[in-house]
Write a protein that holds these residues in place. Structure first.
Motif, short mmCIF file in Angstrom:
data_model
loop_
_atom_site.label_atom_id
_atom_site.label_comp_id
_atom_site.label_asym_id
_atom_site.label_seq_id
_atom_site.Cartn_x
_atom_site.Cartn_y
_atom_site.Cartn_z
N GLU A 129 0.85 -1.19 0.00
CA GLU A 129 0.00 0.00 0.00
C GLU A 129 0.88 1.23 0.00
O GLU A 129 2.09 1.14 0.24
N TYR A 130 0.28 2.38 -0.29
CA TYR A 130 1.00 3.64 -0.21
C TYR A 130 0.79 4.26 1.17
O TYR A 130 -0.31 4.16 1.73
N ASP A 131 1.83 4.91 1.71
CA ASP A 131 1.62 5.67 2.93
C ASP A 131 1.20 7.09 2.54
O ASP A 131 1.02 7.41 1.36
N ILE A 132 1.03 7.95 3.53
CA ILE A 132 0.49 9.29 3.27
C ILE A 132 1.43 10.14 2.42
O ILE A 132 1.01 11.09 1.76
N LYS A 133 2.71 9.77 2.39
CA LYS A 133 3.69 10.49 1.58
C LYS A 133 3.82 9.91 0.17
O LYS A 133 4.55 10.44 -0.66
N GLY A 134 3.11 8.79 -0.07
CA GLY A 134 3.17 8.15 -1.38
C GLY A 134 4.25 7.11 -1.51
O GLY A 134 4.50 6.60 -2.62
N GLU A 135 4.90 6.75 -0.40
CA GLU A 135 5.94 5.73 -0.42
C GLU A 135 5.30 4.34 -0.40
O GLU A 135 4.23 4.13 0.19
N ASN A 136 5.98 3.38 -1.04
CA ASN A 136 5.49 2.00 -1.04
C ASN A 136 5.74 1.34 0.31
O ASN A 136 6.85 1.40 0.84
N MET A 137 4.72 0.70 0.84
CA MET A 137 4.83 -0.03 2.09
C MET A 137 4.50 -1.49 1.81
O MET A 137 3.38 -1.82 1.44
N MET A 138 5.50 -2.38 1.94
CA MET A 138 5.31 -3.80 1.68
C MET A 138 5.06 -4.55 2.98
O MET A 138 5.79 -4.34 3.97
N VAL A 139 4.05 -5.41 2.98
CA VAL A 139 3.71 -6.19 4.17
C VAL A 139 3.44 -7.63 3.75
O VAL A 139 3.42 -7.96 2.55
N GLU A 140 3.23 -8.51 4.73
CA GLU A 140 3.00 -9.91 4.45
C GLU A 140 1.69 -10.12 3.69
O GLU A 140 0.76 -9.31 3.77
N ALA A 141 1.63 -11.21 2.97
CA ALA A 141 0.47 -11.53 2.14
C ALA A 141 -0.79 -11.67 2.99
O ALA A 141 -0.76 -12.16 4.12
N GLU A 142 -1.90 -11.20 2.44
CA GLU A 142 -3.22 -11.32 3.02
C GLU A 142 -3.37 -10.65 4.38
O GLU A 142 -4.08 -11.11 5.26
N THR A 143 -2.66 -9.52 4.55
CA THR A 143 -2.78 -8.76 5.79
C THR A 143 -3.54 -7.45 5.61
O THR A 143 -3.95 -6.85 6.60
N LEU A 144 -3.74 -7.01 4.38
CA LEU A 144 -4.45 -5.76 4.12
C LEU A 144 -5.87 -6.03 3.62
O LEU A 144 -6.10 -7.03 2.94
N PRO A 145 -6.81 -5.14 3.93
CA PRO A 145 -8.18 -5.32 3.45
C PRO A 145 -8.27 -5.34 1.93
O PRO A 145 -9.19 -5.92 1.36
N THR A 146 -7.31 -4.70 1.27
CA THR A 146 -7.32 -4.61 -0.19
C THR A 146 -6.64 -5.80 -0.86
O THR A 146 -6.54 -5.85 -2.09
N SER A 147 -6.18 -6.78 -0.10
CA SER A 147 -5.38 -7.87 -0.65
C SER A 147 -6.20 -8.76 -1.60
O SER A 147 -7.33 -9.14 -1.32
N CYS A 148 -5.59 -9.09 -2.75
CA CYS A 148 -6.16 -10.08 -3.66
C CYS A 148 -5.20 -11.25 -3.85
O CYS A 148 -5.27 -11.97 -4.84
N VAL A 149 -4.30 -11.43 -2.89
CA VAL A 149 -3.31 -12.51 -2.97
C VAL A 149 -3.99 -13.87 -3.13
O VAL A 149 -3.57 -14.70 -3.94
N SER A 150 -5.07 -14.10 -2.39
CA SER A 150 -5.73 -15.40 -2.44
C SER A 150 -6.44 -15.65 -3.76
O SER A 150 -6.84 -16.79 -4.05
N TRP A 151 -6.58 -14.62 -4.58
CA TRP A 151 -7.21 -14.78 -5.88
C TRP A 151 -6.21 -15.20 -6.96
O TRP A 151 -6.61 -15.54 -8.08
N ILE A 152 -4.93 -15.14 -6.64
CA ILE A 152 -3.87 -15.35 -7.64
C ILE A 152 -3.33 -16.78 -7.57
O ILE A 152 -3.07 -17.29 -6.48
#
Length: 266
Positions: free
Chosen positions: A65-88
């Motif tokens: 996801e992007y933080d408020i400054k627009g930087e990329n923030m990488m996190v573990e799979a299937e931890t964000l509400p926007t994740s579509c990892v399980s669809w891939i």
């Protein structure tokens, strides 16, 4: 004796090379659009651009996801509400493989959206990583022995079929006297990923002199709030009054966000 260190280089880009090792992944982004329960497949080309070393590679998934400054923030799979990892899904033989120098391989990425949506989000994302598993011996510019391992990330975007609404809203523009910069706050109020450019012109209302700040390129996802600081030139005239005109162009022919700010540069 030279000091020996281990160096891991993490990338979220389309290609990378370091002296004796190199990895190219194309395209850097995958965009999927489908209805509920529909499957789509796209291909990613992975190339070993090294002229000397074989690369042992693994393919994995994560969230970002992007933080408020627009930087990329990488996190573990299937931890964000926007994740579509399980669809891939990926072919088993394409999750671990080796590439000789100059060799390339196609990876098929299949995304199957759920038959029944379990949220109200219009956009979902994931990150596809291609990681080198066999670090290569190298020497940095100081003559230090190092081991280099590279990783490249491909952003995955998915939206459901339907009308795409691009809409940005400026919340605030302020002159930060101590930092001598302009702070711009805005939000992606649409339902689709939106990128664009920000242009700022300064007018000295006492002398008529105009100054143009460097163009800023930004990327946002729906609901993202963004804060961007624009450093003012050091040669602005002290104790002068300025009018800043801010334009945000985000690819919509009918809409350009605009704001003005009056301030005294001290």
């Amino acid at each position: 004796m030279n000091r020996f260190i281990f160096l891991l280089i993490l990338l979220v880009s389309s290609s990378f090379s370091w002296a004796q090792t190199g990895l190219s992944v194309s395209p850097p982004r995958l965009y999927f659009e489908s209805s509920n329960g529909q499957s789509n497949t796209q291909k990613v080309v992975v190339t070993n651009v090294s002229t000397e070393n074989t690369l042992d590679l693994s393919v994995s998934l994560g969230d970002w996801e992007y933080d408020i400054k627009g930087e990329n923030m990488m996190v573990e799979a299937e931890t964000l509400p926007t994740s579509c990892v399980s669809w891939i899904t990926l072919k088993k033989e394409e999750t671990y493989f080796s590439l000789k120098p100059g060799e390339k391989k196609e990876i098929e990425v299949t995304l199957t959206s759920p038959s029944i949506k379990n949220d109200t989000l219009s956009v979902h994302t994931a990150m596809l990583y291609v990681s080198q598993m066999n670090p290569i011996d190298d020497i940095d510019h100081k003559g230090t022995n190092i081991k280099v391992s590279v990783r490249s990330g491909i952003k995955v975007f998915h939206k459901f079929l339907g009308q795409s609404v691009r809409k940005l809203e400026i919340h605030n523009v302020a002159f930060q006297k101590e930092k001598k910069n302009i702070l711009l706050s805005f939000e992606n109020a649409g339902n689709i990923w939106t990128d664009g450019k920000i242009f700022i012109d300064l007018l000295n209302t006492q002398t008529g002199e105009k100054t143009t700040l460097p163009t800023n390129v930004f990327y946002t996802m729906p609901g993202n709030k963004r804060e961007i600081e624009f450093q003012l030139p050091t040669d602005l005239k002290a104790n002068s009054k300025y009018l800043a005109t801010i334009l945000i162009d985000y690819g919509d022919e009918n809409n350009i966000e605009m704001a003005e700010l009056k301030f005294t540069y001290e």
